[in-house]
Design a protein around this motif. Sequence first.
Motif, PDB file in Angstrom:
ATOM      1  N   GLU A 195       0.781  -1.351   0.078  1.00 52.32           N
ATOM      2  CA  GLU A 195      -0.100  -0.104  -0.013  1.00 52.32           C
ATOM      3  C   GLU A 195       0.990   1.146  -0.073  1.00 52.32           C
ATOM      4  O   GLU A 195       0.656   2.384  -0.613  1.00 52.32           O
ATOM      5  CB  GLU A 195      -0.880   0.091   1.188  1.00 52.32           C
ATOM      6  N   THR A 217      -6.991  -9.545  -2.337  1.00 49.21           N
ATOM      7  CA  THR A 217      -7.844  -8.340  -1.788  1.00 49.21           C
ATOM      8  C   THR A 217      -7.275  -7.153  -2.204  1.00 49.21           C
ATOM      9  O   THR A 217      -7.812  -6.045  -1.997  1.00 49.21           O
ATOM     10  CB  THR A 217      -8.039  -8.473  -0.158  1.00 49.21           C
ATOM     11  N   ASP A 219      -6.914  -5.985  -4.912  1.00 47.66           N
ATOM     12  CA  ASP A 219      -7.605  -5.450  -5.941  1.00 47.66           C
ATOM     13  C   ASP A 219      -8.615  -4.301  -5.364  1.00 47.66           C
ATOM     14  O   ASP A 219      -9.481  -3.848  -6.327  1.00 47.66           O
ATOM     15  CB  ASP A 219      -8.690  -6.466  -6.731  1.00 47.66           C
ATOM     16  N   ARG A 220      -8.718  -4.004  -4.056  1.00 43.42           N
ATOM     17  CA  ARG A 220      -9.275  -3.044  -3.608  1.00 43.42           C
ATOM     18  C   ARG A 220      -8.501  -1.692  -3.589  1.00 43.42           C
ATOM     19  O   ARG A 220      -8.860  -0.708  -3.091  1.00 43.42           O
ATOM     20  CB  ARG A 220      -9.939  -3.296  -2.151  1.00 43.42           C
ATOM     21  N   LEU A 221      -7.429  -1.735  -4.206  1.00 43.59           N
ATOM     22  CA  LEU A 221      -6.419  -0.618  -3.956  1.00 43.59           C
ATOM     23  C   LEU A 221      -6.990   0.519  -4.595  1.00 43.59           C
ATOM     24  O   LEU A 221      -6.850   1.784  -4.199  1.00 43.59           O
ATOM     25  CB  LEU A 221      -5.104  -0.978  -4.593  1.00 43.59           C
ATOM     26  N   ASP A 223     -10.019   1.506  -5.108  1.00 42.58           N
ATOM     27  CA  ASP A 223     -11.143   2.200  -4.254  1.00 42.58           C
ATOM     28  C   ASP A 223     -10.634   2.693  -3.018  1.00 42.58           C
ATOM     29  O   ASP A 223     -11.572   3.380  -2.578  1.00 42.58           O
ATOM     30  CB  ASP A 223     -12.181   1.189  -3.915  1.00 42.58           C
ATOM     31  N   CYS A 224      -9.530   2.658  -2.698  1.00 42.40           N
ATOM     32  CA  CYS A 224      -9.122   3.367  -1.458  1.00 42.40           C
ATOM     33  C   CYS A 224      -8.710   5.060  -1.528  1.00 42.40           C
ATOM     34  O   CYS A 224      -7.759   5.200  -2.391  1.00 42.40           O
ATOM     35  CB  CYS A 224      -7.748   2.641  -0.835  1.00 42.40           C
ATOM     36  N   GLU A 225      -9.370   5.646  -0.808  1.00 44.59           N
ATOM     37  CA  GLU A 225      -9.291   7.094  -0.775  1.00 44.59           C
ATOM     38  C   GLU A 225      -7.994   7.560  -0.434  1.00 44.59           C
ATOM     39  O   GLU A 225      -7.466   8.524  -0.975  1.00 44.59           O
ATOM     40  CB  GLU A 225     -10.516   7.813   0.033  1.00 44.59           C
ATOM     41  N   ARG A 234      -4.858   7.183  -9.061  1.00 44.36           N
ATOM     42  CA  ARG A 234      -5.304   6.064  -8.127  1.00 44.36           C
ATOM     43  C   ARG A 234      -4.459   4.708  -8.698  1.00 44.36           C
ATOM     44  O   ARG A 234      -4.391   4.474  -9.701  1.00 44.36           O
ATOM     45  CB  ARG A 234      -6.818   5.934  -8.233  1.00 44.36           C
ATOM     46  N   THR A 509      -6.471  -1.836   2.886  1.00 47.06           N
ATOM     47  CA  THR A 509      -7.221  -2.732   1.967  1.00 47.06           C
ATOM     48  C   THR A 509      -7.642  -3.859   2.947  1.00 47.06           C
ATOM     49  O   THR A 509      -6.571  -4.310   3.874  1.00 47.06           O
ATOM     50  CB  THR A 509      -6.446  -3.109   0.797  1.00 47.06           C
ATOM     51  N   PRO A 510      -8.543  -5.034   2.703  1.00 41.44           N
ATOM     52  CA  PRO A 510      -8.846  -5.947   3.671  1.00 41.44           C
ATOM     53  C   PRO A 510      -7.614  -6.958   3.363  1.00 41.44           C
ATOM     54  O   PRO A 510      -6.969  -7.282   2.535  1.00 41.44           O
ATOM     55  CB  PRO A 510     -10.157  -6.649   2.965  1.00 41.44           C
TER      56      PRO A 510
END
Length: 554
Positions: A195, A217, A219-221, A223-225, A234, A509-510
């Motif tokens: 991250e 998980t 793949d949520r990078l 979406d991370c504000e 992003r 991220t999770p």
Amino acid sequence: MTQREDTPVGTVRGPGDSAHEYVFVTQDPEQRVGYGEFVTYRALADGEERAIFGRVSARVPERRYPVGLLAAPGAPPDEIAAMLGYDADLGGTELDAVTATVLGYHDAALGEFVNPRCPPRQGMPVRIAGDAELMAVLGSRRRGEVGSAEVGSLLSRPQGAVPIVLDVRAITSTHLAIIAGTGSGKSYLAGVLLEEMLQPWNRAAVLVIDPHGEYGTLDRLADCEALRGDDGYRPEARIVHPGDIRVKLCSLQRGDFRYLMPEMSERMFHVLEEAIRRLERERRGAWTLDDLLRAVEGSDPTERGEPGMTAFALHWRLKSTFRDATDIFSDHENLRLDDLFAPGRCTVLQLNEVDHRAQQAVVATLLRRLYAARMRTHRGQADEDGADYLPFPVFTLIEEAHNFAPASGDGIATGILKTILGEGRKFGVGVGLISQRPGRLDGDALSQCMTQFLLRIVNPLDQESVSRAVEGVGRDLLRELPALSKGQALMAGRAVNTPVLCRVRQRLTPHGAEDPDAPAAWVEYHRRAAQEEQRKLALPGAAARVTPRSPFRT
């Protein structure tokens, strides 16, 4: 803390057991001077007065209660001692002798500690280093600077009081090792580091080799504000699933074939080598499995010109290995390097459904292509439109590294890994090795990782392997490894100015490597089975057709 940071906490008694230690005596009822804490004294060094830093490595009572006062567990010894006047001169408080290892003064120009090589004088006051003071000297980077990675905070201070900020440039250029026992949080820490590498001020080009499918998980990078930049940046995440992995057959080396077909005899291997040499001459390296099968038949003819028995046997093994057993090996496709790597992109290569020998071949061929591409690009030999053009540094993080660079030497990825660890710095190829079994990891590979993250390690053999391979970490710190809790790590090497005990921050991220909750799953299965049984009994006419039974009966 109730005391001011500039208030002395103790007084120097004299030198310690080694030339780089000293002992000070402290009356410390608040237990502020704990193991791993940083302290300072002031002394003249190189012509000016400076703060000389030290790290607490031991603490023992200086004045003990008589054994007789400890014989009655129900009676507080300090109260009895006070009644007897045993230590009334100390106000009922014990004294402790604390050993500190000298780090030296911090030279801003050098970016490291310089040992004054002169112990403090007896009677000199010792202070606990201030939070701001430590933030200025523990790391060479500040949060938000290009190349910074804030992975947690100093373990001896309240959470967040002293951030631990690593140097990403040092990690990517001189390589990284994350070593921990099972369940200690190594993949969690790896996620935190990834991250940070994908932050707007780093935008790294990263590939994760994921043998167990634990990093999906990420793949949520996107979406991370907290990871977005003011310019619209992003991070990008790409998950390459096992069914999408392709390795061009002609990119395999002779040793790869032997590893993938361990039952191949020496005679078969000779025939295979002859066939591959012929194809490399005639096809200039661009050949298919059918081409190889035909070349094998022609490399072992009988007197009548027909394929011999060795050719027939090798023909069958090649077909069963590369056509019938898997679709990973392809005639014309390869994983494209420009799909895997791009600044601001984290690619996760999931190998959890791939045979362990095929995993080796995938990783070995990919690392060879990556190293060759960076080397050719660095030397100006790669065509900008070519598949081997990579005009930026890259970093590859390898989970379960002991499977790809085993101490036994039984692995086809070991050679290229050690080449990259030894020479990749010149061409911008960085590697991170993650392992829960350092004793099974190639010692040369581990020793070439110049930054180390060490989490809880209990196995004595693994502890010994780490102590041999890791430089710059004192035995006192290595002895602390079995006592670390989950999420606590010893960080040392090029990315920090001195070894530190760190509390790893919470992930953005999770986490994808949680242990399954078996009892909860068993209870849930029983509940659903019972509900289904009740539903069937509630249907019209069910009483005449359905015999109630246990939900566990099959």
